[in-house]
Scaffold this active site. Structure first.
Site, mmCIF file in Angstrom:
data_model
loop_
_atom_site.group_PDB
_atom_site.id
_atom_site.type_symbol
_atom_site.label_atom_id
_atom_site.label_comp_id
_atom_site.label_asym_id
_atom_site.label_seq_id
_atom_site.Cartn_x
_atom_site.Cartn_y
_atom_site.Cartn_z
ATOM 1 N NE ARG A 146 -3.554 -2.293 2.744
ATOM 2 C CZ ARG A 146 -3.255 -3.436 3.352
ATOM 3 N NH1 ARG A 146 -2.046 -3.600 3.903
ATOM 4 N NH2 ARG A 146 -4.137 -4.422 3.415
ATOM 5 C CE LYS A 170 -6.574 -1.194 4.723
ATOM 6 N NZ LYS A 170 -7.849 -1.448 4.016
ATOM 7 C CG HIS A 241 -5.214 0.461 -3.786
ATOM 8 N ND1 HIS A 241 -4.608 0.295 -2.549
ATOM 9 C CD2 HIS A 241 -6.175 -0.489 -3.841
ATOM 10 C CE1 HIS A 241 -5.199 -0.698 -1.895
ATOM 11 N NE2 HIS A 241 -6.142 -1.187 -2.676
ATOM 12 N NE ARG A 244 -3.121 -3.632 -1.508
ATOM 13 C CZ ARG A 244 -2.553 -4.391 -0.575
ATOM 14 N NH1 ARG A 244 -1.236 -4.467 -0.488
ATOM 15 N NH2 ARG A 244 -3.296 -5.095 0.269
ATOM 16 C CG HIS A 267 -6.021 -9.022 1.038
ATOM 17 N ND1 HIS A 267 -6.198 -9.427 -0.280
ATOM 18 C CD2 HIS A 267 -5.896 -7.671 0.990
ATOM 19 C CE1 HIS A 267 -6.169 -8.368 -1.064
ATOM 20 N NE2 HIS A 267 -5.996 -7.299 -0.323
ATOM 21 C CE1 TYR A 276 -6.292 -7.574 -7.385
ATOM 22 C CE2 TYR A 276 -6.287 -8.675 -5.262
ATOM 23 C CZ TYR A 276 -6.198 -7.520 -6.013
ATOM 24 O OH TYR A 276 -6.017 -6.311 -5.395
#
Length: 312
Positions: A146, A170, A241, A244, A267, A276
């Site tokens: 990110r 995160k 992004h 990414r 994730h 994806y």
């Protein structure tokens, strides 16, 4: 029903502290809900069933309301029925087992391999900042970080000899991400030739620094990326992004294990990474439709008609 609506509005205005716009939206959605209940002979909201709520959502859909608008309506209805139960005006909440309508997830936008190559070739490595920018872009595409993770990378987060970096995503969750050969070479060149000149006698923990000796901000890198996209002739809107997304899509297209991609992206849920696979499926569908003669969308390309031989 109007009396209950007035009591409910007074409750959420005083007890819940909702904004005036939210209160007005709840009132408008519930007015539509009550009218729909009446049209089906339901005058007592305390006896509304789950089937009534579901039928109302179906009606909203037939009227052209999207999933997001339906979800907003259901939120108002849910809060209203919970209010009735809490105030002992009803025994049961009919929305308890009703799932919120979800909008279909949009497929991520990504760059083609050719566009990535054009972007990565845009910085002028003969300059101090160009060499730094080349290293930043290579690291971003090589790792799928990110933009905040890239900007906050510190010198001791990168292990070039071992070929990996450590980042915090995160929730401050730490993860290890491999670095490719090209990215390693460009970071080594940046560390040897560019970073010392940018810093001078100053010290900095940040891996990538500006001429002021400071780390990058999100906005600063965003402007840098847009400048190179323009130089590379990439016309589609580009953001960090999307690089990414490109990293993940190109891995999945080439058969990468989805769990491994999930770990590299950081994730928490595999379902987030599975988007994806949908991208890959969509591209396969496009190829199939274009080239398979039994596809509904197949349009054979016109072939040139041979001219008959000239007599004599």
């Amino acid at each position: 029903m109007e009396g209950l609506l007035d009591a409910f509005i007074a409750f959420i205005r005083a007890e819940r502290g909702l904004s005036g716009k939210t209160v007005d939206a709840y009132a408008a959605d519930l007015t539509v809900y009550f009218a729909d209940l009446r049209s089906r002979g339901r005058e007592d909201v305390a006896r509304v069933t789950q089937e009534d709520v579901l039928a109302h959502l179906v009606t909203l859909g037939k009227q052209g309301l999207g999933r997001r608008s339906q979800a907003r309506h259901l939120a108002a209805i849910r809060v209203f029925h919970r209010f009735l139960v809490a105030e002992r005006m009803a025994d049961k909440d009919p929305t308890e087992d009703v799932d919120t309508p979800r909008s279909p997830r949009k497929l991520p936008v990504f760059l083609t391999l050719e566009e990535v190559e054009q972007l990565l070739a845009a910085p002028d490595e003969r300059t101090v900042t160009g060499l730094r920018d080349k290293a930043m872009l290579e690291v971003l595409y090589a790792t799928g970080l990110r933009v905040t993770e890239l900007c906050t990378l510190e010198l001791n987060n990168v292990q070039l000899t071992s070929g990996y970096l450590v980042t915090r995503g995160k929730g401050s969750k730490e993860r290890i991400v491999p670095l490719g050969r090209v990215a390693i070479e460009k970071v080594q060149a940046y560390l040897s030739l560019s970073r010392p000149e940018l810093l001078g006698k100053r010290q900095a923990d940040a891996l990538f620094v500006t001429p002021r000796g400071e780390g990058f901000t999100r906005q600063g890198f965003w402007k840098l990326l847009k400048r190179y996209a323009l130089k590379a002739g990439i016309l589609k809107p580009l953001s960090p992004h999307k690089l990414r997304h490109s990293f993940a899509t190109h891995l999945v297209e080439r058969g990468a294990d989805l769990r491994a991609v999930q770990q590299m992206l950081g994730h928490a849920d595999l379902a987030t990474t599975q988007i994806y696979t949908h991208v890959n499926s969509a591209r396969l569908r496009k190829v199939y439709d274009e080239f398979h003669p039994r596809s509904d969308a197949f349009k054979p390309k016109p072939t040139a008609r041979k001219r008959p031989p000239t007599p004599g």
